[in-house]
Design a protein around this motif. Structure first.
Motif, PDB file in Angstrom:
ATOM      1  N   GLU A 127      33.761  55.740  44.179  1.00 38.53           N
ATOM      2  CA  GLU A 127      33.030  56.281  43.048  1.00 38.53           C
ATOM      3  C   GLU A 127      32.914  54.874  41.825  1.00 38.53           C
ATOM      4  O   GLU A 127      32.459  55.443  40.701  1.00 38.53           O
ATOM      5  N   TRP A 128      33.408  54.039  42.169  1.00 33.92           N
ATOM      6  CA  TRP A 128      33.071  52.766  41.300  1.00 33.92           C
ATOM      7  C   TRP A 128      31.706  52.569  40.970  1.00 33.92           C
ATOM      8  O   TRP A 128      31.202  52.390  41.905  1.00 33.92           O
ATOM      9  N   ASP A 129      31.348  52.166  39.870  1.00 39.12           N
ATOM     10  CA  ASP A 129      30.037  51.628  39.274  1.00 39.12           C
ATOM     11  C   ASP A 129      30.110  50.349  39.557  1.00 39.12           C
ATOM     12  O   ASP A 129      31.071  49.580  40.066  1.00 39.12           O
ATOM     13  N   ILE A 130      28.714  49.763  39.321  1.00 39.09           N
ATOM     14  CA  ILE A 130      28.484  48.178  39.520  1.00 39.09           C
ATOM     15  C   ILE A 130      29.569  47.342  38.717  1.00 39.09           C
ATOM     16  O   ILE A 130      29.953  46.340  38.900  1.00 39.09           O
ATOM     17  N   PHE A 131      29.841  47.897  37.445  1.00 39.72           N
ATOM     18  CA  PHE A 131      30.572  47.127  36.539  1.00 39.72           C
ATOM     19  C   PHE A 131      32.164  46.892  37.161  1.00 39.72           C
ATOM     20  O   PHE A 131      32.719  46.014  37.017  1.00 39.72           O
ATOM     21  N   CYS A 132      32.374  48.133  37.647  1.00 41.32           N
ATOM     22  CA  CYS A 132      34.054  48.380  37.820  1.00 41.32           C
ATOM     23  C   CYS A 132      33.995  47.441  39.305  1.00 41.32           C
ATOM     24  O   CYS A 132      34.917  46.447  39.672  1.00 41.32           O
ATOM     25  N   GLN A 133      33.064  47.436  40.341  1.00 43.72           N
ATOM     26  CA  GLN A 133      32.912  46.646  41.511  1.00 43.72           C
ATOM     27  C   GLN A 133      32.997  45.098  41.051  1.00 43.72           C
ATOM     28  O   GLN A 133      33.681  44.349  41.698  1.00 43.72           O
ATOM     29  N   GLU A 134      32.394  44.926  40.065  1.00 46.09           N
ATOM     30  CA  GLU A 134      32.212  43.281  39.627  1.00 46.09           C
ATOM     31  C   GLU A 134      33.833  42.780  38.954  1.00 46.09           C
ATOM     32  O   GLU A 134      34.204  41.878  39.460  1.00 46.09           O
ATOM     33  N   MET A 135      34.280  43.720  38.357  1.00 43.34           N
ATOM     34  CA  MET A 135      35.615  43.301  37.939  1.00 43.34           C
ATOM     35  C   MET A 135      36.530  43.369  38.837  1.00 43.34           C
ATOM     36  O   MET A 135      37.485  42.366  39.173  1.00 43.34           O
ATOM     37  N   VAL A 136      36.586  44.099  39.910  1.00 42.81           N
ATOM     38  CA  VAL A 136      37.534  44.077  41.032  1.00 42.81           C
ATOM     39  C   VAL A 136      37.339  42.879  41.745  1.00 42.81           C
ATOM     40  O   VAL A 136      38.457  42.100  42.264  1.00 42.81           O
ATOM     41  N   ARG A 137      36.054  42.377  42.009  1.00 39.83           N
ATOM     42  CA  ARG A 137      35.662  40.873  42.586  1.00 39.83           C
ATOM     43  C   ARG A 137      36.262  40.070  41.906  1.00 39.83           C
ATOM     44  O   ARG A 137      36.770  39.120  42.339  1.00 39.83           O
ATOM     45  N   VAL A 138      36.238  40.012  40.448  1.00 39.13           N
ATOM     46  CA  VAL A 138      36.644  38.877  39.451  1.00 39.13           C
ATOM     47  C   VAL A 138      38.234  38.697  39.721  1.00 39.13           C
ATOM     48  O   VAL A 138      38.571  37.877  39.744  1.00 39.13           O
ATOM     49  N   VAL A 139      39.051  40.116  39.555  1.00 43.07           N
ATOM     50  CA  VAL A 139      40.254  39.972  39.367  1.00 43.07           C
ATOM     51  C   VAL A 139      40.960  39.809  40.821  1.00 43.07           C
ATOM     52  O   VAL A 139      42.096  39.095  40.940  1.00 43.07           O
ATOM     53  N   SER A 140      40.149  39.739  41.787  1.00 46.95           N
ATOM     54  CA  SER A 140      40.812  39.387  43.186  1.00 46.95           C
ATOM     55  C   SER A 140      40.954  37.986  43.255  1.00 46.95           C
ATOM     56  O   SER A 140      41.686  37.450  44.273  1.00 46.95           O
ATOM     57  N   GLU A 141      40.299  37.251  42.705  1.00 47.94           N
ATOM     58  CA  GLU A 141      40.134  35.604  42.994  1.00 47.94           C
ATOM     59  C   GLU A 141      40.504  35.050  41.507  1.00 47.94           C
ATOM     60  O   GLU A 141      40.074  35.436  40.399  1.00 47.94           O
ATOM     61  N   GLU A 142      41.578  34.108  41.739  1.00 46.00           N
ATOM     62  CA  GLU A 142      42.225  33.443  40.370  1.00 46.00           C
ATOM     63  C   GLU A 142      41.256  32.627  39.651  1.00 46.00           C
ATOM     64  O   GLU A 142      40.918  32.677  38.568  1.00 46.00           O
ATOM     65  N   THR A 143      40.403  31.958  40.462  1.00 48.27           N
ATOM     66  CA  THR A 143      39.299  30.975  40.062  1.00 48.27           C
ATOM     67  C   THR A 143      38.072  31.932  39.071  1.00 48.27           C
ATOM     68  O   THR A 143      37.900  31.411  37.948  1.00 48.27           O
ATOM     69  N   LEU A 144      37.714  33.181  39.826  1.00 44.12           N
ATOM     70  CA  LEU A 144      36.876  33.798  39.183  1.00 44.12           C
ATOM     71  C   LEU A 144      37.258  34.537  37.720  1.00 44.12           C
ATOM     72  O   LEU A 144      36.590  34.608  36.839  1.00 44.12           O
ATOM     73  N   LEU A 145      38.475  34.797  37.934  1.00 47.58           N
ATOM     74  CA  LEU A 145      39.270  35.412  36.748  1.00 47.58           C
ATOM     75  C   LEU A 145      39.392  34.390  35.620  1.00 47.58           C
ATOM     76  O   LEU A 145      39.181  34.441  34.402  1.00 47.58           O
ATOM     77  N   ASP A 146      39.624  33.049  35.943  1.00 39.99           N
ATOM     78  CA  ASP A 146      39.564  31.944  34.827  1.00 39.99           C
ATOM     79  C   ASP A 146      38.165  31.843  34.334  1.00 39.99           C
ATOM     80  O   ASP A 146      38.155  31.668  33.068  1.00 39.99           O
ATOM     81  N   GLU A 147      37.330  31.804  35.132  1.00 36.36           N
ATOM     82  CA  GLU A 147      35.821  31.626  34.458  1.00 36.36           C
ATOM     83  C   GLU A 147      35.572  32.887  33.922  1.00 36.36           C
ATOM     84  O   GLU A 147      34.743  32.536  32.807  1.00 36.36           O
ATOM     85  N   PHE A 148      35.898  34.072  34.177  1.00 37.80           N
ATOM     86  CA  PHE A 148      35.742  35.423  33.269  1.00 37.80           C
ATOM     87  C   PHE A 148      36.197  35.134  32.040  1.00 37.80           C
ATOM     88  O   PHE A 148      35.855  35.486  30.739  1.00 37.80           O
ATOM     89  N   VAL A 149      37.619  34.704  32.069  1.00 34.80           N
ATOM     90  CA  VAL A 149      38.255  34.889  30.688  1.00 34.80           C
ATOM     91  C   VAL A 149      37.855  33.565  29.774  1.00 34.80           C
ATOM     92  O   VAL A 149      37.681  33.787  28.671  1.00 34.80           O
ATOM     93  N   GLU A 150      37.254  32.351  30.421  1.00 37.31           N
ATOM     94  CA  GLU A 150      36.463  31.582  29.460  1.00 37.31           C
ATOM     95  C   GLU A 150      35.212  31.945  28.749  1.00 37.31           C
ATOM     96  O   GLU A 150      34.735  31.894  27.602  1.00 37.31           O
ATOM     97  N   HIS A 151      34.687  32.904  29.788  1.00 36.33           N
ATOM     98  CA  HIS A 151      33.274  33.517  29.361  1.00 36.33           C
ATOM     99  C   HIS A 151      33.431  34.587  28.289  1.00 36.33           C
ATOM    100  O   HIS A 151      32.795  34.321  27.196  1.00 36.33           O
ATOM    101  N   PHE A 152      34.655  35.238  28.320  1.00 36.20           N
ATOM    102  CA  PHE A 152      34.812  36.550  27.448  1.00 36.20           C
ATOM    103  C   PHE A 152      35.260  35.827  26.113  1.00 36.20           C
ATOM    104  O   PHE A 152      34.888  36.016  25.070  1.00 36.20           O
ATOM    105  N   ILE A 153      36.002  34.737  26.036  1.00 38.01           N
ATOM    106  CA  ILE A 153      36.303  33.965  24.829  1.00 38.01           C
ATOM    107  C   ILE A 153      35.168  33.396  24.223  1.00 38.01           C
ATOM    108  O   ILE A 153      35.130  33.421  22.902  1.00 38.01           O
ATOM    109  N   GLU A 154      34.344  32.816  25.079  1.00 38.55           N
ATOM    110  CA  GLU A 154      32.926  32.219  24.311  1.00 38.55           C
ATOM    111  C   GLU A 154      32.172  33.289  23.735  1.00 38.55           C
ATOM    112  O   GLU A 154      31.440  33.169  22.637  1.00 38.55           O
ATOM    113  N   ILE A 155      32.229  34.524  24.162  1.00 38.27           N
ATOM    114  CA  ILE A 155      31.581  35.713  23.606  1.00 38.27           C
ATOM    115  C   ILE A 155      32.005  36.126  22.326  1.00 38.27           C
ATOM    116  O   ILE A 155      31.491  36.197  21.365  1.00 38.27           O
ATOM    117  N   GLN A 156      33.514  36.041  22.172  1.00 41.98           N
ATOM    118  CA  GLN A 156      34.071  36.244  20.985  1.00 41.98           C
ATOM    119  C   GLN A 156      33.886  35.272  19.963  1.00 41.98           C
ATOM    120  O   GLN A 156      33.863  35.348  18.740  1.00 41.98           O
TER     121      GLN A 156
END
Length: 524
Positions: A420-449
């Motif tokens: 039932e997951w949408d494409i955004f949920c699937q993307e977040m599951v993929r990001v959280v599954s790998e520490e490197t991807l999560l680090d990149e996402f956190v940096e990107h999220f900080i830059e957005i703010q």
């Protein structure tokens, strides 16, 4: 005639108060004009006792003190007892002008004094030092600010914590009224030293100057992992934080609505010193380096939310620059909820009562949770609803259409299977599954703010053109609803820039704004 000045806080602006004193003939006594009767009585006794303790008895003559403008006195958020110092100094100046034998005191064109006097003449700390940082608006010349000396280590620490910038004028401090009098008698001339730093309201704050530590990044990663217990809610909250959108979570009891909203402050960047001082100007009790979080109880009245008869700031102002969290939204009275509509649109609130009118800032992010009915299981997949249909309809009718329309994100929380997951949920599951991807996402999220773009504004005409092909399926929405969808689509594109924009993308974005249609989908 002698003249001194003081300063009070009206709304969130510093206002100059003028104190004039004359000593003349007539019935002897000390008369203070411009204040309420009970405050006048108390001030008269404090000032008389303080001057006598300093060796300056008030003579048996008619001493008249006038305090104005009266409209600022009525609206003051500052305790009027802090005018004691200015009133006593004005009386002393007037008495020395009458005594030809005495050496005249050194006078300034604008002498701004503040502090409550004890009966022995000691000066007590002022309520909020940040008020005096705002005086540069008046562009006063030949000005000195006179404040009480901070004596205990706790007071000094509190002063340094609140005084992030130097005052905009030359500043002196005194232990008591006698200390002030001695310095004025001994001075031969006025000596000024220019302020060494930029005044509070003139200082520039750059988002680029914010330094994010490794511990803060680790805390952000941990918060995302906690929210990923429900991927759809995690996506909704991340988008709400990135665009500072209002968000409403609805679902059955115990599914984690309140817990999820309480994680939002941990996703924001720490505030700067300038932001902290501006928050303390509204609420002197504000501490910490997180954005303000206000959580009023559902029994709160409309006056407590927007401001009441006393013209003091309400919860919408105390949450300025931060989050107003309304838990159990449908339990609030309808009048309380409808009172939030204007502040949400105007980003400020004007309180008009018989005592006057004050405008406060109210730029806050509204976060709320609610059950769909009294038992909470109206749309549940696990339990049947046991409410009477009429009662369920009445429960949902507390949330009016215009109020519900002001929530950009309206997320229905439920337990979802992986398919039932949408494409955004699937993307977040993929990001959280790998520490490197999560680090990149956190940096990107900080830059957005850190971008610092003005929230809730469309700045790209090409963006509107891109989403024009779902106008047909959004024809039932109001103009505000279409604007809100445009805003959240833009934020989704920022948070998930790698996902392609297509009809499926937009259909799944609309699932994060579905409560309006959900609450009317079943005939109750």
């Amino acid at each position: 005639m002698a003249k001194t000045y003081s300063c009070v806080l009206v709304g969130v602006q510093a206002r100059l108060i003028e104190i004039e004193t004359v000593v003349g003939s007539g019935f002897s006594g000390l008369n203070i004009l411009g204040l309420p009767t009970d405050i006048t009585r108390d001030m008269r006794e404090r000032v008389r006792s303080a001057l006598e303790s300093a060796g300056i008895p008030i003579p048996a003559r008619r001493v008249v003190v006038n305090i104005g403008p009266s409209e600022y006195i009525k609206l003051s958020r500052t305790p009027l007892s802090q005018l004691d110092f200015a009133v006593a100094a004005s009386i002393v100046h007037a008495l020395f002008q009458e005594e030809e034998k005495k050496k005249p005191l050194v006078t300034y064109q604008h002498e701004i004094l503040s502090g409550e006097l004890s009966l022995e003449g000691k000066l007590k700390p002022v309520n909020n030092y940040l008020i005096f940082n705002c005086l540069h608006e008046y562009a006063l010349e030949d000005t000195v600010i006179c404040l009480p000396t901070l004596q205990t280590p706790e007071e000094k620490l509190d002063f340094e914590r609140k005084k992030s910038f130097e005052f905009s004028h030359y500043c002196e401090d005194f232990l008591d009224i006698q200390d002030w009098l001695y310095k004025r008698q001994c001075m031969d001339k006025i000596i000024f030293s220019p302020p060494q730093q930029t005044p509070l309201l003139c200082a520039q704050n750059s988002a680029d100057s914010l330094k994010i530590t490794a511990e803060q990044k680790a805390s952000l990663k941990e918060t995302i992992k906690i929210l990923m217990q429900n991927p759809q809610v995690c996506v909704g909250i991340l988008v709400a934080c990135a665009g500072q959108h209002n968000i409403l979570l609805a679902g059955e009891p115990g599914i984690g609505k309140s817990f999820s909203i309480q994680q939002i402050p941990h996703l924001f960047l720490p505030i700067s010193s300038l932001q902290k001082t501006s928050f303390q100007l509204i609420n002197p009790a504000f501490e910490g380096w997180q954005r303000p979080l206000r959580t009023p109880h559902h029994s709160s009245t409309s006056a407590s939310l927007v401001g009441g008869a006393s013209l003091k700031p309400g919860e919408v102002t105390l949450a300025h620059g931060g989050i107003l969290f309304l838990d159990e939204l449908a339990e609030f009275s309808r009048n309380s909820l409808e009172a939030l509509r204007e502040p949400l649109d105007n980003k400020h609130v004007t309180i008009s009562r018989s005592g006057g009118s004050v405008t406060y800032p109210a730029d806050f992010q509204l976060c709320a949770t609610t059950n769909p009915c009294a038992c909470g299981y109206l749309f549940s997949r696990k339990k049947p609803c046991r409410c009477n249909p009429r009662e369920s309809r009445k429960y949902l009718q507390k949330l009016s259409g215009p109020m519900l329309d002001r929530f950009c994100l309206q997320v229905w929380m439920q337990y979802q299977e992986e398919w039932e997951w949408d494409i955004f949920c699937q993307e977040m599951v993929r990001v959280v599954s790998e520490e490197t991807l999560l680090d990149e996402f956190v940096e990107h999220f900080i830059e957005i703010q850190k971008e610092g773009e003005q929230k809730n504004k469309l700045t790209s005409h090409t963006h509107v053109k891109k989403i024009s092909f779902f106008e047909a399926q959004s024809s039932h929405l109001s103009l505000r609803g279409k604007e809100k969808i445009s805003q959240i689509v833009k934020t989704f594109q920022k948070v998930f820039p790698h996902l392609p924009l297509n009809p499926e993308y937009l259909d799944q974005v609309l699932t994060y704004r579905q409560l309006g249609s959900l609450f009317t989908s079943i005939s109750l």
